[in-house]
Design a protein around this motif. Structure first.
Motif, PDB file in Angstrom:
ATOM      1  N   THR A 118      49.459  18.473  50.696  1.00 41.91           N
ATOM      2  CA  THR A 118      49.480  17.437  52.370  1.00 41.91           C
ATOM      3  C   THR A 118      47.615  16.621  52.304  1.00 41.91           C
ATOM      4  O   THR A 118      47.680  15.068  52.375  1.00 41.91           O
ATOM      5  CB  THR A 118      49.348  18.218  54.267  1.00 41.91           C
ATOM      6  OG1 THR A 118      50.909  18.388  53.458  1.00 41.91           O
ATOM      7  CG2 THR A 118      48.902  17.411  55.461  1.00 41.91           C
ATOM      8  N   GLU A 119      47.018  17.672  52.045  1.00 47.18           N
ATOM      9  CA  GLU A 119      45.639  16.685  51.789  1.00 47.18           C
ATOM     10  C   GLU A 119      46.005  15.754  50.642  1.00 47.18           C
ATOM     11  O   GLU A 119      44.574  14.792  50.775  1.00 47.18           O
ATOM     12  CB  GLU A 119      44.568  17.872  51.637  1.00 47.18           C
ATOM     13  CG  GLU A 119      43.158  17.347  51.609  1.00 47.18           C
ATOM     14  CD  GLU A 119      42.572  18.795  51.156  1.00 47.18           C
ATOM     15  OE1 GLU A 119      40.889  19.150  51.331  1.00 47.18           O
ATOM     16  OE2 GLU A 119      42.355  19.221  49.873  1.00 47.18           O
ATOM     17  N   LEU A 120      46.322  15.940  49.995  1.00 43.82           N
ATOM     18  CA  LEU A 120      45.938  15.270  48.608  1.00 43.82           C
ATOM     19  C   LEU A 120      46.906  14.098  48.479  1.00 43.82           C
ATOM     20  O   LEU A 120      47.038  12.731  49.194  1.00 43.82           O
ATOM     21  CB  LEU A 120      47.349  15.711  47.173  1.00 43.82           C
ATOM     22  CG  LEU A 120      47.642  15.342  46.026  1.00 43.82           C
ATOM     23  CD1 LEU A 120      46.313  14.355  45.606  1.00 43.82           C
ATOM     24  CD2 LEU A 120      47.973  16.335  45.164  1.00 43.82           C
ATOM     25  N   GLY A 124      44.658  20.048  43.816  1.00 48.68           N
ATOM     26  CA  GLY A 124      44.833  18.303  44.678  1.00 48.68           C
ATOM     27  C   GLY A 124      43.785  18.036  44.616  1.00 48.68           C
ATOM     28  O   GLY A 124      42.883  17.890  43.629  1.00 48.68           O
ATOM     29  N   SER A 125      42.805  17.636  45.353  1.00 46.20           N
ATOM     30  CA  SER A 125      42.187  16.364  45.736  1.00 46.20           C
ATOM     31  C   SER A 125      41.310  17.142  45.814  1.00 46.20           C
ATOM     32  O   SER A 125      39.884  17.051  45.884  1.00 46.20           O
ATOM     33  CB  SER A 125      42.328  15.555  46.511  1.00 46.20           C
ATOM     34  OG  SER A 125      42.900  15.880  47.937  1.00 46.20           O
ATOM     35  N   ARG A 126      41.170  18.501  46.433  1.00 46.85           N
ATOM     36  CA  ARG A 126      40.573  19.905  47.295  1.00 46.85           C
ATOM     37  C   ARG A 126      39.678  19.591  46.081  1.00 46.85           C
ATOM     38  O   ARG A 126      38.395  20.556  46.028  1.00 46.85           O
ATOM     39  CB  ARG A 126      41.013  20.970  47.493  1.00 46.85           C
ATOM     40  CG  ARG A 126      40.364  21.360  48.264  1.00 46.85           C
ATOM     41  CD  ARG A 126      39.246  21.688  48.676  1.00 46.85           C
ATOM     42  NE  ARG A 126      39.097  20.990  50.574  1.00 46.85           N
ATOM     43  CZ  ARG A 126      39.792  21.710  51.013  1.00 46.85           C
ATOM     44  NH1 ARG A 126      39.044  22.805  51.604  1.00 46.85           N
ATOM     45  NH2 ARG A 126      39.574  20.637  52.300  1.00 46.85           N
ATOM     46  N   LEU A 127      39.624  19.755  45.283  1.00 48.54           N
ATOM     47  CA  LEU A 127      39.297  20.137  43.534  1.00 48.54           C
ATOM     48  C   LEU A 127      38.279  19.385  43.474  1.00 48.54           C
ATOM     49  O   LEU A 127      36.916  19.593  42.887  1.00 48.54           O
ATOM     50  CB  LEU A 127      40.143  20.034  42.293  1.00 48.54           C
ATOM     51  CG  LEU A 127      41.409  21.193  42.324  1.00 48.54           C
ATOM     52  CD1 LEU A 127      42.088  21.448  41.694  1.00 48.54           C
ATOM     53  CD2 LEU A 127      40.709  22.228  41.734  1.00 48.54           C
ATOM     54  N   VAL A 128      37.954  18.100  44.047  1.00 50.81           N
ATOM     55  CA  VAL A 128      36.899  17.475  43.806  1.00 50.81           C
ATOM     56  C   VAL A 128      35.707  18.122  44.738  1.00 50.81           C
ATOM     57  O   VAL A 128      34.787  17.571  44.419  1.00 50.81           O
ATOM     58  CB  VAL A 128      37.432  15.864  44.489  1.00 50.81           C
ATOM     59  CG1 VAL A 128      36.110  14.963  44.906  1.00 50.81           C
ATOM     60  CG2 VAL A 128      38.382  15.244  43.759  1.00 50.81           C
ATOM     61  N   LYS A 129      36.170  19.186  45.976  1.00 51.92           N
ATOM     62  CA  LYS A 129      35.008  19.498  46.566  1.00 51.92           C
ATOM     63  C   LYS A 129      34.731  20.607  45.897  1.00 51.92           C
ATOM     64  O   LYS A 129      33.214  21.362  45.727  1.00 51.92           O
ATOM     65  CB  LYS A 129      35.111  19.135  47.687  1.00 51.92           C
ATOM     66  CG  LYS A 129      35.796  17.662  49.048  1.00 51.92           C
ATOM     67  CD  LYS A 129      36.204  18.399  50.290  1.00 51.92           C
ATOM     68  CE  LYS A 129      36.577  16.490  50.879  1.00 51.92           C
ATOM     69  NZ  LYS A 129      37.168  16.443  52.213  1.00 51.92           N
TER      70      LYS A 129
END
Length: 268
Positions: free
Chosen positions: A28-30, A246-251
């Motif tokens: 969902t975040e992605l 997903g995009s959490r890996l950016v942080k």
């Protein structure tokens, strides 16, 4: 469009899906970071990011139990699942409604591939490429950051009563390895229960991480674990950083750097 999901199931789409149900919090975040929040019509009660999403999108249950009639009434074009998060029964019943894509994530490579596929499915290839490039940059910088750091023997706890840990064949284990943490439970599979008394006597562990999810470990639990592992450093860990892909890996890698710094400060 024809493509395969990460279970090698062939999926056919006649057009770009406009109504999406996501049954996985990190996905969902992605989706939102891909610019698809306006296309989301259903999420789970655990979809905590972005913080406002459950107020603006219908909540259709959890990751293990769903309200199937609620999902049907939303008339989705596609439902997004994950092999670990959702049961086979959920996937099968969702297939009676519309197309279902199932992810299966064990590594950064798997996560980047999912991001690329979502970019293709939802016509967001440019944004997906930006996210992928950002994650690859973070991974490279983190590996340089940890190049001279020692490997530590680590246990990653996810539950109590019964006590459970993350072991092999998990995304958590993969991220532990990237952190130069050797998982002392790597000979076990998935999320085994452990006997604290036995393991406390037999294992030599440099560090125990108590995850914030799925069990919400707090400061009060550190003392309880310390009784079994009196010579081990015990710290709380942000479970989202170690288990969300997903995009959490950016942080995530900024967090991992801070974790290492805090660990060094505690040991100095």
């Amino acid at each position: 469009m024809k493509l395969q999901d990460q279970l090698n199931r062939t999926i056919s789409l006649k057009k770009v899906p406009k109504r999406i149900v996501s049954l996985v919090p990190s996905q969902t975040e992605l989706l939102c970071d891909l610019g698809l929040q306006g296309s989301l019509v259903g999420v789970t009660k655990f979809c905590a990011h972005p913080g406002h999403i459950r107020k603006e999108v219908a909540v259709v249950g959890g990751t293990k139990q769903i309200h199937i009639n609620k999902i049907k009434n939303l008339q989705p074009d596609i439902i997004l699942c994950n092999k670990e998060e959702n049961t086979r029964e959920i996937v099968e019943v969702c297939q009676s409604i519309c197309t279902v894509h199932v992810s299966d994530i064990y590594s950064i490579k798997d996560s980047l591939e999912l991001t690329r596929v979502y970019g293709a499915i939802f016509n967001k290839a440019k944004r997906a490429s930006q996210i992928i490039e950002a994650i690859e940059k973070e991974v490279d910088e983190f590996q340089y950051f940890t190049r001279n750091m020692p490997v530590l023997k680590v246990g990653y706890f996810i539950w109590k009563a019964p006590w459970m840990v993350a072991a092999n064949k998990t995304f958590i284990n993969y991220l532990l390895q990237l952190n130069k943490f050797e998982n002392v439970f790597k000979e076990k599979t998935r999320y085994p229960e452990i006997d604290m008394k036995v393991e406390g006597q037999n294992l030599k562990i440099d560090l125990i991480l108590l995850s914030s999810e799925p069990f919400p470990f707090k400061e009060v639990h550190i003392k309880e674990v310390q009784e079994h592992f009196p010579k081990t450093t015990i710290m709380l860990a942000d479970g989202e950083m170690f288990s969300w892909y997903g995009s959490r890996l950016v942080k995530a890698f900024h967090y991992f750097k801070s974790l290492r710094s805090n660990l060094q400060n505690n040991q100095s």
